[in-house]
Design an enzyme around this catalytic site. Sequence first.
Site, mmCIF file in Angstrom:
data_model
loop_
_atom_site.group_PDB
_atom_site.id
_atom_site.type_symbol
_atom_site.label_atom_id
_atom_site.label_comp_id
_atom_site.label_asym_id
_atom_site.label_seq_id
_atom_site.Cartn_x
_atom_site.Cartn_y
_atom_site.Cartn_z
ATOM 1 N N HIS A 1 0.739 -1.314 0.042
ATOM 2 C CA HIS A 1 0.058 0.087 0.071
ATOM 3 C C HIS A 1 0.807 1.324 0.021
ATOM 4 C CE1 HIS A 1 -3.778 -1.708 1.761
ATOM 5 N NE2 HIS A 1 -4.140 -1.935 0.091
ATOM 6 N N ARG B 1 -20.745 5.356 -17.587
ATOM 7 C CA ARG B 1 -20.896 4.370 -17.521
ATOM 8 C C ARG B 1 -22.113 4.125 -16.342
ATOM 9 N NH1 ARG B 1 -15.513 4.051 -16.896
ATOM 10 N NH2 ARG B 1 -14.212 2.872 -18.610
ATOM 11 N N ARG C 1 -23.727 6.094 -21.733
ATOM 12 C CA ARG C 1 -24.061 4.873 -22.225
ATOM 13 C C ARG C 1 -25.336 4.048 -21.413
ATOM 14 N NH1 ARG C 1 -19.455 0.550 -21.853
ATOM 15 N NH2 ARG C 1 -19.803 0.393 -19.751
ATOM 16 N N GLU D 1 -18.452 -2.009 -30.810
ATOM 17 C CA GLU D 1 -17.584 -2.841 -30.213
ATOM 18 C C GLU D 1 -17.842 -4.479 -30.393
ATOM 19 O OE1 GLU D 1 -18.803 -2.293 -25.947
ATOM 20 O OE2 GLU D 1 -20.874 -2.269 -26.350
ATOM 21 N N ASN E 1 -11.952 -2.069 -26.261
ATOM 22 C CA ASN E 1 -11.526 -2.907 -25.728
ATOM 23 C C ASN E 1 -12.289 -4.277 -25.878
ATOM 24 O OD1 ASN E 1 -10.182 -1.000 -24.037
ATOM 25 N ND2 ASN E 1 -11.542 -0.650 -22.510
ATOM 26 N N ASP E 2 -13.795 -3.755 -26.132
ATOM 27 C CA ASP E 2 -14.342 -5.177 -26.456
ATOM 28 C C ASP E 2 -14.287 -5.829 -27.691
ATOM 29 O OD1 ASP E 2 -15.699 -6.391 -24.162
ATOM 30 O OD2 ASP E 2 -17.404 -4.824 -23.932
ATOM 31 N N ARG F 1 -10.203 -10.637 -22.465
ATOM 32 C CA ARG F 1 -9.526 -9.782 -22.117
ATOM 33 C C ARG F 1 -8.798 -9.751 -20.825
ATOM 34 N NH1 ARG F 1 -12.641 -4.129 -21.606
ATOM 35 N NH2 ARG F 1 -14.636 -4.844 -20.866
ATOM 36 N N CYS G 1 -13.754 5.402 -27.346
ATOM 37 C CA CYS G 1 -13.694 5.608 -25.820
ATOM 38 C C CYS G 1 -13.044 4.335 -25.021
ATOM 39 C CB CYS G 1 -15.218 5.797 -25.428
ATOM 40 S SG CYS G 1 -16.249 4.019 -25.841
#
Length: 660
Positions: A310, A417, A453, A551, A574-575, A585, A622
């Site tokens: 940490h 999101r 979204r 996506e 990403n997707d 992923r 995005c």
Amino acid sequence: MAGQATVEQVMDVERTAVVRLEEGLHARPAARVVQFAKGFSSDIEIVKGERSANAKSTVKLMLLAVKEGDEIVIRARGDDAEAAVEGLAAIVAGEADALTRAAAQATPQEQVPAAPREAAAPGELVGVAGSEGVAIGRAFVYLPREPQPERGRIAAQEVEAETLRFRRAVEAVCAMLERKAGNGDAAAATAADIMAALKDVAQDPEFLTAVEVRIGAQEDPVAAVLAVGADLAERFTHIDDAYFRARAEDVRGVARQVANVLLGRDEIDLAALAEPAILVAGHLSALDLARLPLRLLRGLVTTEGGPTSHIAILARSFGFPAVVGVKAEEAALRSAKTVAIDGGRGVAVVNPDTAVAAAYAARLEKAEAERRALAAFTHVAPKTRDGRAIEVAANLGSEAEIDGALGFGAMGVGLFRTEFLFMHGKTLPSEDEQFRIYARVVKAFHPHAVIFRTLDIGGDKALPGIAPEREENPFLGWRGIRMCLDRPHLLKPQLRAILRAAAVGTARVMFPMVTDIAEVTAARALIDACRQELMDEGREAGPLEVGIMVETPAAALCAATLAREVDFFSIGTNDLTQYTMAADRTNARLAHLNRADHPAVLAMIEMTCRAAREAGIKVGVCGEAAGEPDMIPRLLGWGVSELSMSPSLIPRAKKIVSET
């Protein structure tokens, strides 16, 4: 259901889940699981293999050593068992915690410790990289004596009073942690996150009960605290995962702090640091660091810890260099008057000579110049060299991230999101609750646009009170727009709230997981119906551009057709990468395939951009590729006009845009 007998409401619920949290259920995610679990009356346990743990105990959860990718079983028994299990499944799936995600996005990735090497200069201490950066300055040495019990045993008549004194010491440590758990930017959020996790350790029944049992057996409270802390820490050191082994220091740190309160001493007041300095310490816990005025800390050198401790996480969050795990005698550390550190190489030099000091000073000046140059781009509206304006926006998951994004110069929100709002509570948010949050976000970024979204949920992600169907391949299943069109009672209140928010600022809406034109047609029909309903009710509904996430390979391949039905595209790289490459992923073994610059993925992106250009609609990106330096020029060359990313990447992206 209404009308059922109470006895029928008490149920056993069990669900298998795959942990998608980076680094698994370490201290902070474990603390969140515990915090969530404590909100239910049901008995809840998490099972990994042949071992299980009470989901309301942070220490026990961490000792399970659940890693990213592990399969666990969540079990609950009680009136609210189903909601508890589904909520916890959503959390471990990695989609239910916007704060963790924002912190992760705003903080550099965990660093792999460099191989140890021999010291190359007099006074040089070799450790491992904790946090990148170079610093040189005055040393602030913190090497307190370890707390030691002043006696071995207590009298029988002292047990009750000493137990109460122990409880008050724990309360004092927890109060200190609460004071240090501030709020604000992503770094402060990470610090608050860690402080909350440590407070959870201090209050954990595994720790408290063990100490009180020892006190009840007439053991001195200080001795009891240190013994229990050492025992728990030892159990962590035998775990075969570096991140979980690093949690041993958290437990030891909590025990030391409680012991010091019991002893009534704190030999060196870390809060006394009054001018910029580099902290030199032996073992330093996150609780110790929390007492420092971090604005004055220029660097950190410790003899213990690793890149996943940490301490290292906080150093990276607040942006100062750190070298941890150095090999040094205490006398050498106590002799430090000045220190030079290279956090990237994992090297520190105690009392550097003139030549070494000059070399570090020159490197520091160069690094500062680079940071200043980058900061100059924070609040610019970038244009390419040929004069094309590009919007550089932020990906957000909650209203708590607004100030941080604005501080980095976000030109609106390219991806909000909305599912996080739905997944935090035990009940679904009402239309009015959604409207209040959406309106605040829209107003904060005015005159820039905010793209909401719609619910990207289903399959492996649960909503409170709604049990998802079990699917063999949830990422290829009933999720996103597919689920929402089947559940209009979820989608319509959200669309109404977004329409109402559009009346107070610039709002846009986009639908996830689109694969077919029929989905777009149905979604637009719902928007029209919601607008008419609001008008009939006398409520204001603002103008709303409608777009889709590209996506899936299907959406990219049909981009020319889809472009005729929407106002904009937003490419979720990403997707899109995951689905194009048929590579999960989250699977570390397939990381080499999850590249947005793979020729197949680039072909999908270029195809989408060409379709948007020919149809005269806007196209943004995005996904992670939006913030990658090597990808930005390529995306701009294909006609992308908006890049949306983790807020901390915005200044660099603006600089690259200006140079493209």
